[in-house]
Design a protein around this motif. Sequence first.
Motif, PDB file in Angstrom:
ATOM      1  N   ILE A 122       0.962  -1.188   0.004  1.00  0.00           N
ATOM      2  CA  ILE A 122       0.166   0.007  -0.128  1.00  0.00           C
ATOM      3  C   ILE A 122       0.843   1.252   0.002  1.00  0.00           C
ATOM      4  O   ILE A 122       1.823   1.378   0.659  1.00  0.00           O
ATOM      5  N   PRO A 123       0.503   2.322  -0.652  1.00  0.00           N
ATOM      6  CA  PRO A 123       1.361   3.616  -0.675  1.00  0.00           C
ATOM      7  C   PRO A 123       1.627   4.176   0.513  1.00  0.00           C
ATOM      8  O   PRO A 123       2.665   4.791   0.799  1.00  0.00           O
ATOM      9  N   GLU A 124       0.681   4.094   1.492  1.00  0.00           N
ATOM     10  CA  GLU A 124       0.631   4.580   2.910  1.00  0.00           C
ATOM     11  C   GLU A 124       1.874   4.074   3.566  1.00  0.00           C
ATOM     12  O   GLU A 124       2.309   4.631   4.663  1.00  0.00           O
ATOM     13  N   ALA A 125       2.378   2.887   3.340  1.00  0.00           N
ATOM     14  CA  ALA A 125       3.579   2.387   3.897  1.00  0.00           C
ATOM     15  C   ALA A 125       4.891   2.980   3.532  1.00  0.00           C
ATOM     16  O   ALA A 125       5.898   2.758   4.108  1.00  0.00           O
ATOM     17  N   LYS A 126       4.744   3.490   2.568  1.00  0.00           N
ATOM     18  CA  LYS A 126       6.007   4.065   1.944  1.00  0.00           C
ATOM     19  C   LYS A 126       6.683   5.019   2.850  1.00  0.00           C
ATOM     20  O   LYS A 126       5.983   5.928   3.411  1.00  0.00           O
ATOM     21  N   GLY A 127       7.860   4.996   3.059  1.00  0.00           N
ATOM     22  CA  GLY A 127       8.590   5.982   3.709  1.00  0.00           C
ATOM     23  C   GLY A 127       9.003   5.562   5.285  1.00  0.00           C
ATOM     24  O   GLY A 127       9.594   6.201   6.086  1.00  0.00           O
ATOM     25  N   VAL A 152      -1.150   3.118  10.569  1.00  0.00           N
ATOM     26  CA  VAL A 152      -1.171   3.299   9.337  1.00  0.00           C
ATOM     27  C   VAL A 152      -2.188   2.393   8.675  1.00  0.00           C
ATOM     28  O   VAL A 152      -2.402   1.086   8.607  1.00  0.00           O
ATOM     29  N   ALA A 153      -2.950   3.046   7.816  1.00  0.00           N
ATOM     30  CA  ALA A 153      -4.116   2.501   7.123  1.00  0.00           C
ATOM     31  C   ALA A 153      -4.090   2.683   5.560  1.00  0.00           C
ATOM     32  O   ALA A 153      -3.595   3.625   5.080  1.00  0.00           O
ATOM     33  N   SER A 154      -4.856   1.641   4.928  1.00  0.00           N
ATOM     34  CA  SER A 154      -4.936   1.942   3.617  1.00  0.00           C
ATOM     35  C   SER A 154      -5.782   2.830   3.214  1.00  0.00           C
ATOM     36  O   SER A 154      -6.640   3.078   4.077  1.00  0.00           O
ATOM     37  N   GLY A 155      -5.965   3.502   1.930  1.00  0.00           N
ATOM     38  CA  GLY A 155      -7.117   4.327   1.684  1.00  0.00           C
ATOM     39  C   GLY A 155      -8.334   4.017   2.000  1.00  0.00           C
ATOM     40  O   GLY A 155      -9.149   4.883   2.425  1.00  0.00           O
ATOM     41  N   ASP A 156      -8.489   2.634   1.719  1.00  0.00           N
ATOM     42  CA  ASP A 156      -9.930   2.375   2.035  1.00  0.00           C
ATOM     43  C   ASP A 156     -10.135   1.564   3.176  1.00  0.00           C
ATOM     44  O   ASP A 156     -11.133   1.015   3.684  1.00  0.00           O
ATOM     45  N   GLY A 157      -9.262   1.612   4.190  1.00  0.00           N
ATOM     46  CA  GLY A 157      -9.272   1.154   5.544  1.00  0.00           C
ATOM     47  C   GLY A 157      -9.262  -0.486   5.719  1.00  0.00           C
ATOM     48  O   GLY A 157      -9.477  -0.953   6.713  1.00  0.00           O
ATOM     49  N   SER A 158      -9.148  -1.111   4.434  1.00  0.00           N
ATOM     50  CA  SER A 158      -9.270  -2.526   4.772  1.00  0.00           C
ATOM     51  C   SER A 158      -7.910  -3.151   5.107  1.00  0.00           C
ATOM     52  O   SER A 158      -8.036  -4.404   5.352  1.00  0.00           O
ATOM     53  N   VAL A 159      -6.848  -2.556   5.271  1.00  0.00           N
ATOM     54  CA  VAL A 159      -5.692  -3.054   5.949  1.00  0.00           C
ATOM     55  C   VAL A 159      -5.028  -1.838   6.907  1.00  0.00           C
ATOM     56  O   VAL A 159      -5.186  -0.891   6.455  1.00  0.00           O
ATOM     57  N   THR A 160      -4.897  -2.136   7.983  1.00  0.00           N
ATOM     58  CA  THR A 160      -4.187  -1.236   9.149  1.00  0.00           C
ATOM     59  C   THR A 160      -3.139  -1.985   9.895  1.00  0.00           C
ATOM     60  O   THR A 160      -2.977  -3.250  10.146  1.00  0.00           O
ATOM     61  N   ALA A 161      -2.250  -1.208  10.342  1.00  0.00           N
ATOM     62  CA  ALA A 161      -0.939  -1.607  11.260  1.00  0.00           C
ATOM     63  C   ALA A 161      -0.718  -0.656  12.080  1.00  0.00           C
ATOM     64  O   ALA A 161      -0.997   0.394  12.030  1.00  0.00           O
ATOM     65  N   LEU A 162      -0.289  -1.317  13.006  1.00  0.00           N
ATOM     66  CA  LEU A 162       0.229  -0.312  14.497  1.00  0.00           C
ATOM     67  C   LEU A 162       1.761  -0.495  14.471  1.00  0.00           C
ATOM     68  O   LEU A 162       2.151  -1.698  14.682  1.00  0.00           O
ATOM     69  N   LEU A 163       2.349   0.432  14.443  1.00  0.00           N
ATOM     70  CA  LEU A 163       3.626   0.708  14.584  1.00  0.00           C
ATOM     71  C   LEU A 163       4.195   1.150  15.713  1.00  0.00           C
ATOM     72  O   LEU A 163       3.563   2.167  16.138  1.00  0.00           O
TER      73      LEU A 163
END
Length: 529
Positions: free
Chosen positions: A278-283, A439-450
């Motif tokens: 997912i692009p939100e994971a970049k960086g 961190v969540a994908s644009g549609d919220g179908s995958v989220t992660a806690l860092l």
Amino acid sequence: MRNSLFVVLSCFVVASCSKAPAPSNDKPVDVVLIGAGVMSATLGTMLKELDPELTIQMYERMDSVSAESSDAMNNAGTGHSGFAELNYTPEMPDGTIETKKAVDINEQFEVSKQFWAYQVQKQYLGAPQTFINNVPHMAFVWGDDNINFLRKRYAALQKENLFKGMLYSEDQAEISKWAPLVMNGRDAAQKVAATRMEIGTDVNFGALTRSMVKHLTGTHGMTLNLRTQVEDIKRGENGLWNVTVKNLADNKVSTVSTKFVFIGAGGGALPLLEKTGIPEAKGFGGVPVGGQWLVTTNPALIEAHNAKVYGKASVGSPPMSVPHLDTRVIDGKKALLFGPFATFSTKFLKNGSWIDMPASVNTGNVRPMVQAGVDNIPLTKYLIEQVMQSQEDRVGTLREYLPEAKLEDWKLVNAGQRVQIVKDDPAKGGLLQFGTEVVASGDGSVTALLGASPGASTAAPIMLKVIAASSFKDKLKTPEWQAKMKEMIPSYGRKLNGDAAYANQIRQQSSAVLGLKAITLDVTAASQE
């Protein structure tokens, strides 16, 4: 030979050369929880209360629940509430004390307490003393500069409703009543100061997690898969997520299709988040920091001390390494720990791999990782110094808090592994963050806690953020889900610190259920300030 090498390297880059197997389930499960720690258990419990019909699969690579970061010896167990953690109240350039973070964390812990009290009332968790007990929280310092800081901190926190009832003293005799071992053998001429909050707590997050997971599997029908490692997470052509897992008992690989994925794998969350693409994971990058405790084997010392005594962190040290002499209640027995002493390895988990950190570096995060390293030389120096310490050095540090400590009374025990977030920043290139981030994908179908601290203590409010960012966010707005949220967490949607009367009501309710002390705030005085 050259072509073969190219293939091997290509496989390493894309993580796998073989095509992922087709999903083994005809009907996708609603939720996949990765990691059997306090975060996944909290999210699973919330979701099942909101919608009992949800199907949930939980995957854990270890052979037991809460064996990594949530385990009692891998976690500080403080019940972080900002009472004693001095790094939550920094001194600003103008000399004032910033209390916002301490207040926010205290508010969050009160949310967690309400959520746990709800479960105790519903008889989901058993006796609350199996996971939470009162242990006073103290801050202890010496030297003029540190005493001035603590005095100002105390004065600033007295303006905050949730911190009323805190005690302050610079009298050695008074402090000796609070923590006799800290004062025994101390130079009578040494200037010291301390604060104390009677309503501090110790939390066994391992026991709490196991109780929640037991309820989820026994009552709510959640499927728990132990010794099962998540190998890959890819979005299918149908928009659902295909989670490929390996059974570590027989190495069989299978794939489950799901509508929603939560990556709550502690230090292992970052590599799994990267696999989603997912692009939100970049960086995002991560810097692992481990810890070790000095644990006493002397029963007399354990019985003579009853407090969590926090000091000031060394310059450049991460928040999780703030030294404290720590009374714990683990599986019904008192224990006394000191530390943690920081360690460093490239593992992201205590039971992880040495290639965890290097394997997580990619073109999307290499720049912020390098920049964060350049900007945090004091942290690097601190970690090197910690790793080089001998047992005598560690006991020498302990004697600053326990003057009569004897080497033979203490043994070194490995604590857990944490991963501090490195986040890409447009201006600075890379920031090392000491906190948690959803961190969540644009549609919220995958989220992660860092991230790490304050971590487990704020699991309930963090999972509220996860749900609000997830594919369940629209359901969360419905009257039915809003009503259920307020049943689980009576203060849901409201702040406590600004309303002394309401704070009294909420604290007394949750504390009564959990068998904890509660300070009654002076509502009249609060309204006049």
